[in-house]
Scaffold this motif. Structure first.
Motif, PDB file in Angstrom:
ATOM      1  N   LEU A  45     -84.899  47.816 -47.703  1.00 48.68           N
ATOM      2  CA  LEU A  45     -84.744  46.372 -47.472  1.00 48.68           C
ATOM      3  C   LEU A  45     -84.082  45.680 -48.667  1.00 48.68           C
ATOM      4  O   LEU A  45     -83.381  44.687 -48.507  1.00 48.68           O
ATOM      5  CB  LEU A  45     -86.098  45.725 -47.159  1.00 48.68           C
ATOM      6  N   GLU A  46     -84.325  46.222 -49.850  1.00 47.48           N
ATOM      7  CA  GLU A  46     -83.734  45.585 -51.042  1.00 47.48           C
ATOM      8  C   GLU A  46     -82.285  46.000 -51.287  1.00 47.48           C
ATOM      9  O   GLU A  46     -81.476  45.209 -51.741  1.00 47.48           O
ATOM     10  CB  GLU A  46     -84.569  45.935 -52.285  1.00 47.48           C
ATOM     11  N   LYS A  47     -81.972  47.269 -50.970  1.00 46.02           N
ATOM     12  CA  LYS A  47     -80.692  47.798 -51.460  1.00 46.02           C
ATOM     13  C   LYS A  47     -79.737  48.326 -50.386  1.00 46.02           C
ATOM     14  O   LYS A  47     -78.579  48.587 -50.699  1.00 46.02           O
ATOM     15  CB  LYS A  47     -80.965  48.985 -52.420  1.00 46.02           C
TER      16      LYS A  47
ATOM     17  N   MET B 159     -92.716  42.010 -46.680  1.00 46.12           N
ATOM     18  CA  MET B 159     -91.264  41.817 -46.862  1.00 46.12           C
ATOM     19  C   MET B 159     -90.552  41.760 -45.511  1.00 46.12           C
ATOM     20  O   MET B 159     -89.661  40.936 -45.301  1.00 46.12           O
ATOM     21  CB  MET B 159     -90.665  43.002 -47.638  1.00 46.12           C
TER      22      MET B 159
ATOM     23  N   LYS C 266     -88.461  38.651 -44.022  1.00 38.28           N
ATOM     24  CA  LYS C 266     -87.031  38.816 -43.743  1.00 38.28           C
ATOM     25  C   LYS C 266     -86.688  38.433 -42.307  1.00 38.28           C
ATOM     26  O   LYS C 266     -85.620  37.906 -42.014  1.00 38.28           O
ATOM     27  CB  LYS C 266     -86.649  40.281 -43.972  1.00 38.28           C
TER      28      LYS C 266
ATOM     29  N   LYS D 195     -96.972  45.664 -48.914  1.00 42.58           N
ATOM     30  CA  LYS D 195     -95.792  45.000 -49.482  1.00 42.58           C
ATOM     31  C   LYS D 195     -94.607  45.106 -48.506  1.00 42.58           C
ATOM     32  O   LYS D 195     -93.914  44.121 -48.252  1.00 42.58           O
ATOM     33  CB  LYS D 195     -95.444  45.630 -50.842  1.00 42.58           C
TER      34      LYS D 195
ATOM     35  N   ILE E 196     -89.101  49.873 -48.703  1.00 40.26           N
ATOM     36  CA  ILE E 196     -88.887  48.723 -49.600  1.00 40.26           C
ATOM     37  C   ILE E 196     -87.510  48.827 -50.266  1.00 40.26           C
ATOM     38  O   ILE E 196     -86.755  47.855 -50.310  1.00 40.26           O
ATOM     39  CB  ILE E 196     -90.030  48.658 -50.648  1.00 40.26           C
ATOM     40  N   VAL E 197     -87.167  50.025 -50.720  1.00 40.73           N
ATOM     41  CA  VAL E 197     -85.829  50.219 -51.308  1.00 40.73           C
ATOM     42  C   VAL E 197     -84.764  49.898 -50.254  1.00 40.73           C
ATOM     43  O   VAL E 197     -83.754  49.237 -50.544  1.00 40.73           O
ATOM     44  CB  VAL E 197     -85.656  51.673 -51.834  1.00 40.73           C
TER      45      VAL E 197
END
Ligand SMILES: Cc1ncc(COP(=O)(O)O)c(C=O)c1O
Length: 356
Positions: free
Chosen positions: A251-253, A49, A53, A45, A248-249
């Motif tokens: 890249l998201e936050k 991502m 991106k 995942k 992942i966190v």
């Protein structure tokens, strides 16, 4: 009675950032598998991502920025090839010479302007084919540029370099350890940078606050080869989802908040620029780093660094008389103010001793 613990203001690097609570939760609950068998869903995942991106086909989670650069060098050039690098680049200065000892490549250094290599200088360094000359095959840039103090190589500068690369059949690679800092500072999509290179790496473990990890991004075939090279270098990781979960966190936050680090760096730079004897090039303060020169203070670097440490402020030495402070998550306005006050009082003390 217990004395309150002194708060350390650690401005040595953004690598000192600790994972957020959300990252720790994500690590705890990550779905895991053996990633060497290609069976870790969390790693998959993150890689998807990252590729998305960056506007590339595929991505590969690696252990560190150094491993990302090495794997990329080894798959963009063959042993004996010549690689153009900016003279102050991290690959040349700080990666143990792996470019030569492991990748077998010849670094050809070109001095840049605020870290950006002038395309005409690359063009001038490319020699005609000749039995005596090593074959150039790759141009590397660094964005943001660490030793220049976090300066940005702009998309238009990158486009000009990519035109030289295309004209001469060279690959173009970006050490984008802090490329999100550049994108946030210029308020543009990161793809504005990445579209000009064949492949790149970025770090999760710097200003994005992850505990471990970097990601190599590029075309599918390049990433397939890089995966094999990573294994050869001992970087095949099994349940690597515990690293990817934090990524992942990130890249998201964690990207948008970089703006706060940049604001703090500006405030820090402007504050210390007012201190007599300390020089800061404010034009070079473009992201989350502040390099400053203390040659006019007439004290050894070690003494100044020690005095700051005694005042609970940690900084790095980059060269003789040249120190660096880096802002990151965990450093807030109040810490910036304290660091400036500490520096002012140290300089005052040193100057009064000199006069006495
Ligand atoms: C521009 C740049 N590239 C690569 C690296 C290497 O990253 P790592 O320390 O994860 O090996 C760094 C580390 O600070 C860096 O600043």
């Amino acid at each position: 009675m217990q004395m309150p613990r002194k708060e350390i203001i650690d401005l040595r690097s953004d690598t000192v950032t600790l994972p957020t609570e959300e990252m720790l939760d994500a690590i705890r609950h990550a779905k895991l598998g053996d990633d060497v068998y290609g069976e870790d869903p969390t790693v998959k995942k993150l890689e998807e991502m990252a590729a998305e991106k960056m506007g590339k086909e595929a991505a590969l989670l690696v252990t560190s920025g150094t491993q990302a650069n090495l794997v990329s060098l080894m798959n963009n050039a063959k042993r004996g090839d010549l690689v153009f690098l900016e003279a102050e680049s991290h690959i040349y200065w700080y990666e143990g010479g792996g470019i030569s000892s492991i990748a077998g490549l010849l670094p050809w250094l070109i001095k840049g302007d605020f870290g950006a290599i002038n395309p005409e200088d690359i063009e001038a360094a490319i020699r005609p084919k000749n039995i005596h000359f090593p074959e150039p095959s790759l141009i590397c840039i660094e964005n943001t540029h660490n030793r220049y103090g976090g300066t940005i190589v702009t998309p238009s500068q990158m486009r000009a370099i990519s035109e030289v690369a295309k004209k001469h059949g060279l690959k173009f690679y970006m050490d984008g350890a802090r490329i999100f800092n550049a994108a946030v500072a210029l308020r543009i999509d990161v793809k504005e940078f990445t579209r000009h290179v064949d492949n790149l790496m970025f770090c999760l473990s710097k200003s994005l606050s992850c505990p471990v990890g970097s990601v190599v991004v590029g075309g599918q075939q390049f990433i397939d080869r890089a995966r094999k090279t990573r294994k050869v270098l001992g970087g095949g990781m099994r349940q690597a989802g515990i690293i990817a979960a934090a990524g992942i966190v990130a890249l998201e936050k964690m990207i948008d908040r970089l703006e706060e680090d940049h604001r703090n760096a500006k405030q820090l730079a402007e504050g210390i620029a007012k201190i007599t004897g300390v020089k800061v090039d404010l034009e070079a303060v473009q992201t989350n780093m502040v390099r400053f020169d203390i040659s006019n203070l007439g004290v050894p670097d070690e003494l100044f660094v020690l005095k700051l440490k005694e005042n609970n402020v940690l900084v790095s030495t980059m060269a003789k008389n040249s120190l660096r402070m880096v802002t990151h998550r965990g450093i807030e306005k109040v810490h910036i103010e304290k660091a400036i006050i500490a520096m002012e009082s140290i300089v005052k003390e040193l100057q009064s001793k000199k006069q006495a």
